[in-house]
Design a protein around this motif. Sequence first.
Motif, PDB file in Angstrom:
ATOM      1  N   ALA A  58       0.873  -1.205   0.068  1.00 18.55           N
ATOM      2  CA  ALA A  58      -0.046   0.078  -0.098  1.00 18.55           C
ATOM      3  C   ALA A  58       0.791   1.333   0.035  1.00 18.55           C
ATOM      4  CB  ALA A  58      -0.866  -0.040   1.222  1.00 18.55           C
ATOM      5  N   TRP A  59       0.320   2.409  -0.272  1.00 24.53           N
ATOM      6  CA  TRP A  59       0.892   3.671  -0.297  1.00 24.53           C
ATOM      7  C   TRP A  59      -0.129   4.888  -0.174  1.00 24.53           C
ATOM      8  CZ3 TRP A  59      -0.668   7.875  -3.157  1.00 24.53           C
ATOM      9  CH2 TRP A  59       0.417   9.061  -3.497  1.00 24.53           C
ATOM     10  N   GLY A  60       0.441   5.767   0.682  1.00 24.44           N
ATOM     11  CA  GLY A  60      -0.294   7.096   0.932  1.00 24.44           C
ATOM     12  C   GLY A  60      -0.877   6.778   2.333  1.00 24.44           C
ATOM     13  N   ASP A  61      -1.901   7.586   2.583  1.00 22.80           N
ATOM     14  CA  ASP A  61      -2.533   7.588   3.620  1.00 22.80           C
ATOM     15  C   ASP A  61      -3.510   6.236   3.927  1.00 22.80           C
ATOM     16  OD1 ASP A  61      -4.170   8.209   6.121  1.00 22.80           O
ATOM     17  OD2 ASP A  61      -4.983   9.961   5.215  1.00 22.80           O
ATOM     18  N   LEU A  62      -2.848   5.655   4.676  1.00 25.98           N
ATOM     19  CA  LEU A  62      -3.338   4.195   5.021  1.00 25.98           C
ATOM     20  C   LEU A  62      -4.579   4.117   5.996  1.00 25.98           C
ATOM     21  CD1 LEU A  62      -0.145   1.954   5.008  1.00 25.98           C
ATOM     22  CD2 LEU A  62      -1.358   2.904   3.148  1.00 25.98           C
ATOM     23  N   THR A  63      -4.673   5.151   6.690  1.00 24.40           N
ATOM     24  CA  THR A  63      -5.864   5.341   7.612  1.00 24.40           C
ATOM     25  C   THR A  63      -7.295   5.586   7.052  1.00 24.40           C
ATOM     26  OG1 THR A  63      -5.562   7.745   8.080  1.00 24.40           O
ATOM     27  CG2 THR A  63      -4.172   6.025   9.432  1.00 24.40           C
ATOM     28  N   LEU A  64      -7.229   5.933   5.630  1.00 21.69           N
ATOM     29  CA  LEU A  64      -8.545   6.456   4.932  1.00 21.69           C
ATOM     30  C   LEU A  64      -9.671   5.299   5.074  1.00 21.69           C
ATOM     31  CD1 LEU A  64      -7.408   8.293   1.861  1.00 21.69           C
ATOM     32  CD2 LEU A  64      -8.360   9.280   3.917  1.00 21.69           C
ATOM     33  N   PRO A  65     -10.784   5.400   5.546  1.00 19.54           N
ATOM     34  CA  PRO A  65     -11.732   4.501   5.268  1.00 19.54           C
ATOM     35  C   PRO A  65     -12.096   3.948   4.028  1.00 19.54           C
ATOM     36  CG  PRO A  65     -12.804   6.381   5.915  1.00 19.54           C
ATOM     37  CD  PRO A  65     -11.480   6.634   5.803  1.00 19.54           C
ATOM     38  N   VAL A  66     -12.420   2.620   3.679  1.00 22.03           N
ATOM     39  CA  VAL A  66     -12.830   2.042   2.775  1.00 22.03           C
ATOM     40  C   VAL A  66     -14.106   1.313   2.870  1.00 22.03           C
ATOM     41  CG1 VAL A  66     -12.249   0.786   0.621  1.00 22.03           C
ATOM     42  CG2 VAL A  66     -10.441   1.738   1.795  1.00 22.03           C
ATOM     43  N   SER A  67     -15.253   1.757   2.281  1.00 20.60           N
ATOM     44  CA  SER A  67     -16.434   0.792   2.411  1.00 20.60           C
ATOM     45  C   SER A  67     -16.816   0.333   1.023  1.00 20.60           C
ATOM     46  CB  SER A  67     -17.429   2.161   2.846  1.00 20.60           C
ATOM     47  OG  SER A  67     -17.653   3.102   1.908  1.00 20.60           O
ATOM     48  N   GLY A  68     -16.401   0.366   0.068  1.00 20.32           N
ATOM     49  CA  GLY A  68     -16.652  -0.290  -1.152  1.00 20.32           C
ATOM     50  C   GLY A  68     -15.879  -0.133  -2.219  1.00 20.32           C
ATOM     51  N   ALA A  69     -16.075  -0.344  -3.535  1.00 21.90           N
ATOM     52  CA  ALA A  69     -15.179  -0.289  -4.750  1.00 21.90           C
ATOM     53  C   ALA A  69     -15.914  -0.112  -5.825  1.00 21.90           C
ATOM     54  CB  ALA A  69     -14.375  -1.517  -5.147  1.00 21.90           C
ATOM     55  N   ALA A  70     -15.389   0.697  -6.816  1.00 19.65           N
ATOM     56  CA  ALA A  70     -16.211   0.987  -7.975  1.00 19.65           C
ATOM     57  C   ALA A  70     -15.296   1.112  -9.314  1.00 19.65           C
ATOM     58  CB  ALA A  70     -17.015   2.365  -7.701  1.00 19.65           C
TER      59      ALA A  70
END
Length: 361
Positions: free
Chosen positions: A16-28
Amino acid sequence: MALTVGKLAEALQARAWGDLTLPVSGAAEPGATGSGVIALAMAPKYAANLRKGDMAILAEGMDPADYDLSAAIFAPRPRLVMAGLTRAFDPGPDLAPGIHPTAIIHESATIGEGAAIGPFVTIGRDVRIGAKARIAEHVSIGRGTVIGAEALILPGARIAHGVTAGDRLIVQPGAIIGSDGFSFVTPEESGIEEMRRNLGQVDEAKQQHWTRIHSLGGVEIGNDVEVGANSTIDRGTIRATRIGSGTKLDNLVHVGHNVVVGEDCLLCGQVGIAGSSQLGDRVVLGGQCGVSDNIQIGSDVIAGGSTKIFSRVPAGRVILGNPAVKMETQLEIQKAMRRLPRLAEKLGQLQETVTRLLDKG
């Protein structure tokens, strides 16, 4: 269910790269993302629609700084990452834990710990359901059938009596496992038998009355098998029809009585396998493939779509066509067929030339 970029990368075993604390709730797809949604841009051609500040899954070698991303996960094998990603966000069917009050369960049946039994499910005598199995509405399971742990049986599936299935079985809506085999006999030699004996010649038409051969065998299914929507697996006549561990059946697949399918096979949509044929391990049959009865197909065979298999196939062969031949042979046949109009035209010209020469002679 919300994850962080870092936790999702960890679950996918990816960098992974960047801000790893960002929440992810789905994909598109790129350009269709919103708050908490990660974009799937696993090749440069898909990255054109990425927006500044997006989170994205990229292929190794792509630079997230080129797209002004806030975070990225790198996919060394994109489709494998897709498998993990979709698994992480798939909520599955809406099945409450426990047994729905409308379910009908025979008193002799055993339901494993943590199982969920949906509305209008019917479970017969001496059935055993493994722990954490999930059985959706309007499913029926016949007497003496055994279903392993963590099974997922979706609405309207029918599992007949005498079926044994391992752990993590997935049965899509409308599938039928354990229906009777298509087995009939005539008192005298039938037209079909005469045709086979005489290689297509039938002396005279005859009256025939078909008598059912009953199916006394069951169906045996290994672990991690998936049966697609409206697919059917017939029970065996005396011995069981068998499906090996890890094998996946697409929608509208038919497996006939006494068939043996090895491990980790893929049977694509509208494949039909006639009775008593045997498939080795890791066999792939493309859509609309047909396998004649009593045929042996070796391990690691790949058959292209609409291939028709009438004779034994050695292990490791790639085949195509009707009747099936090696793929490279079939490609040469197709090339030759495309040349037939020109060859016919040239032959006509040669015939005219020969006729003129004969007339002059």
